[in-house]
Design an enzyme around this catalytic site. Structure first.
Site, PDB file in Angstrom:
ATOM      1  N   ASN A  90      -1.187 -14.746  -9.856  1.00  0.00           N
ATOM      2  CA  ASN A  90      -1.287 -13.479 -10.592  1.00  0.00           C
ATOM      3  C   ASN A  90       0.146 -13.024 -10.858  1.00  0.00           C
ATOM      4  O   ASN A  90       0.812 -12.537  -9.962  1.00  0.00           O
ATOM      5  CB  ASN A  90      -2.038 -12.460  -9.719  1.00  0.00           C
ATOM      6  CG  ASN A  90      -2.046 -11.060 -10.309  1.00  0.00           C
ATOM      7  OD1 ASN A  90      -1.671 -10.861 -11.469  1.00  0.00           O
ATOM      8  ND2 ASN A  90      -2.468 -10.088  -9.518  1.00  0.00           N
ATOM      9  N   LYS A 150       1.205 -10.635 -12.586  1.00  0.00           N
ATOM     10  CA  LYS A 150       1.343  -9.167 -12.735  1.00  0.00           C
ATOM     11  C   LYS A 150       2.248  -8.859 -13.945  1.00  0.00           C
ATOM     12  O   LYS A 150       2.230  -9.599 -14.915  1.00  0.00           O
ATOM     13  CB  LYS A 150       1.851  -8.554 -11.439  1.00  0.00           C
ATOM     14  CG  LYS A 150       0.999  -8.968 -10.234  1.00  0.00           C
ATOM     15  CD  LYS A 150       1.216  -8.128  -9.019  1.00  0.00           C
ATOM     16  CE  LYS A 150       0.312  -8.626  -7.897  1.00  0.00           C
ATOM     17  NZ  LYS A 150       0.360  -7.796  -6.709  1.00  0.00           N
ATOM     18  N   HIS A 181      -8.652  -5.814  -9.837  1.00  0.00           N
ATOM     19  CA  HIS A 181      -7.485  -5.843  -8.937  1.00  0.00           C
ATOM     20  C   HIS A 181      -7.210  -4.426  -8.439  1.00  0.00           C
ATOM     21  O   HIS A 181      -7.373  -3.454  -9.185  1.00  0.00           O
ATOM     22  CB  HIS A 181      -6.260  -6.400  -9.663  1.00  0.00           C
ATOM     23  CG  HIS A 181      -5.145  -6.706  -8.717  1.00  0.00           C
ATOM     24  ND1 HIS A 181      -4.311  -5.727  -8.245  1.00  0.00           N
ATOM     25  CD2 HIS A 181      -4.775  -7.854  -8.112  1.00  0.00           C
ATOM     26  CE1 HIS A 181      -3.456  -6.276  -7.387  1.00  0.00           C
ATOM     27  NE2 HIS A 181      -3.713  -7.565  -7.293  1.00  0.00           N
ATOM     28  N   GLU A 225      -4.598  -2.819  -8.061  1.00  0.00           N
ATOM     29  CA  GLU A 225      -3.635  -2.047  -8.875  1.00  0.00           C
ATOM     30  C   GLU A 225      -4.326  -1.449 -10.094  1.00  0.00           C
ATOM     31  O   GLU A 225      -3.992  -0.335 -10.525  1.00  0.00           O
ATOM     32  CB  GLU A 225      -2.456  -2.958  -9.261  1.00  0.00           C
ATOM     33  CG  GLU A 225      -1.599  -3.264  -8.037  1.00  0.00           C
ATOM     34  CD  GLU A 225      -0.877  -4.610  -8.057  1.00  0.00           C
ATOM     35  OE1 GLU A 225      -0.761  -5.232  -9.129  1.00  0.00           O
ATOM     36  OE2 GLU A 225      -0.455  -5.045  -6.964  1.00  0.00           O
ATOM     37  N   GLU A 253      -8.817  -9.048  -1.200  1.00  0.00           N
ATOM     38  CA  GLU A 253      -7.399  -8.699  -1.074  1.00  0.00           C
ATOM     39  C   GLU A 253      -7.271  -7.356  -0.370  1.00  0.00           C
ATOM     40  O   GLU A 253      -7.437  -6.301  -1.000  1.00  0.00           O
ATOM     41  CB  GLU A 253      -6.758  -8.586  -2.464  1.00  0.00           C
ATOM     42  CG  GLU A 253      -6.799  -9.853  -3.268  1.00  0.00           C
ATOM     43  CD  GLU A 253      -5.736  -9.870  -4.359  1.00  0.00           C
ATOM     44  OE1 GLU A 253      -4.909 -10.780  -4.342  1.00  0.00           O
ATOM     45  OE2 GLU A 253      -5.724  -8.963  -5.199  1.00  0.00           O
ATOM     46  N   GLY A 284       1.774  -7.450  -1.501  1.00  0.00           N
ATOM     47  CA  GLY A 284       3.189  -7.213  -1.777  1.00  0.00           C
ATOM     48  C   GLY A 284       3.932  -6.541  -0.630  1.00  0.00           C
ATOM     49  O   GLY A 284       5.056  -6.079  -0.800  1.00  0.00           O
ATOM     50  N   SER A 344       0.156 -11.190   0.209  1.00  0.00           N
ATOM     51  CA  SER A 344       1.340 -11.760   0.869  1.00  0.00           C
ATOM     52  C   SER A 344       1.146 -13.202   1.340  1.00  0.00           C
ATOM     53  O   SER A 344       1.641 -13.587   2.395  1.00  0.00           O
ATOM     54  CB  SER A 344       1.801 -10.862   2.025  1.00  0.00           C
ATOM     55  OG  SER A 344       2.231  -9.604   1.527  1.00  0.00           O
TER      56      SER A 344
END
Ligand code: PGA
Length: 251
Positions: free
Chosen positions: A9, A11, A96, A98, A167, A173, A213
Site C-alpha cells: 500500500n 499510500k 483502510h 486512514e 490492521e 506506521g 509495521s
C-alpha cells in the site's frame, strides 16, 4: 485452499516517475527470483495506467487504494471503480483506517464501494481493525465484527471474492506490531465469524492479511500462524529490498 498474499500500500507516496521506477525495480527483482505467494501493489490512482503495463501480470497484481461510492457523474475529484478497472488494475483497498478516520468512511459508504468494486471485477482488499483505546479496553473483537457489516451483506459467492486485511490502527506506521499470538487470535476470531455467516468452506478459503509495521524481520513469525495468510504492507512497500524481504518470508 486460500492464497498467501503480500500486498503493498503505497499510500500518498511517490510521484509518477518515482512510482514507475519502483514498479520496474520490483518487477525485475521478482522476475529474477519468483515469489512463492501472490504479490499485489496498490498505488495512487495516477500511477495505475502507467504501472499495469510494466509489471508481469502473472507475478504482480496492481490495485488502487480507494474508489468512489458512486457509479459515475457529478462527483468532482472522485474516481470510480469502473475507471480503476479500465487501467488494468485488478484490486482495490477499501476501508483502510486512514480513509475511515480522515475521510469519514462509514460502514454504509464502504458497503457501496465494495459492491461497485465487485461489479467491476475488482478484488476488494477490505481492511478492518481497532484503535489503541479499543484494544486497551479489550473491545477489538466487537470492533472488527461491527466493521465486517460492510461485507456481510454480500452473497456467499461475492464474499468469496474478497480479501480481508486485519490492521490494528495502533500498529500502522508506528513501529509497534501485533505479536504473532495477538494476530493469530483475532484472525481466528474473524474466520470464525465468516464460518458462522457463510459456512466453513467460505471461511477456509478467505485470505486474511495482517497489516501494521510489517518488516522483513518480523513477518516470518506472523505469517507462520495458521490464520495469517500474508500481509498488507505500507512503509516497507516503498523499498524493493524491504518488500521483497517480506515476500521471501513465504520461501
Ligand atoms: P505500515 O502500514 O506497514 O506502514 O504500518 C500498513 C498499512 O497501513 O496498510
Amino acid at each position: 485452499m486460500r492464497k498467501n498474499i503480500v500486498a503493498g500500500n503505497w499510500k500518498m507516496n511517490k510521484n509518477l516517475q518515482e512510482g514507475i521506477a519502483l514498479a520496474k525495480e520490483l518487477n525485475e527483482a521478482l522476475a529474477a527470483d519468483k515469489p512463492n505467494c501472490d504479490v499485489v501493489i496498490c498505488t495512487p490512482f495516477i500511477h495505475l495506467a502507467s504501472v499495469t503495463p510494466i509489471v508481469d501480470s502473472a507475478v504482480i497484481g496492481v490495485g488502487a487504494e480507494n474508489c468512489a461510492d458512486k457509479v459515475s457523474g457529478a462527483y468532482t475529484g472522485e474516481v470510480s471503480a469502473e475507471m480503476v478497472a479500465s487501467t488494468g488494475a485488478q484490486y482495490v483497498i477499501l476501508g483502510h483506517s486512514e480513509r475511515r478516520s480522515y475521510y469519514g468512511e462509514t460502514v454504509e459508504i464502504l458497503e457501496e464501494k465494495v459492491k461497485l468494486a465487485l461489479a467491476n471485477n475488482l478484488t476488494p482488499i477490505f481492511c478492518i481493525g481497532e484503535v489503541l483505546e479499543e484494544r486497551q479496553a479489550e473491545k477489538q473483537n466487537e470492533v472488527v465484527a461491527a466493521q465486517l457489516a460492510s461485507v456481510f451483506t454480500l452473497s456467499a459467492e461475492d464474499f468469496g471474492k474478497i480479501i480481508l486485511a486485519y490492521e490494528p490502527v495502533w500498529a500502522i506506521g508506528t513501529g509497534l506490531t501485533a505479536t504473532p499470538e495477538q494476530a493469530q487470535d483475532i484472525h481466528a476470531y474473524i474466520r470464525s465469524l465468516i464460518a458462522e455467516k457463510y459456512g466453513n468452506e467460505v471461511a477456509d478459503n478467505c485470505s486474511i492479511l495482517y497489516g501494521g509495521s510489517c518488516k522483513p524481520s518480523n513477518v516470518k513469525e506472523l505469517f507462520a500462524k495458521p490464520d495469517v495468510d500474508g500481509g498488507l504492507i505500507g512503509g516497507a512497500a516503498l523499498k524493493v529490498a524491504d518488500f521483497k524481504g517480506i515476500i521471501d518470508a513465504f520461501k
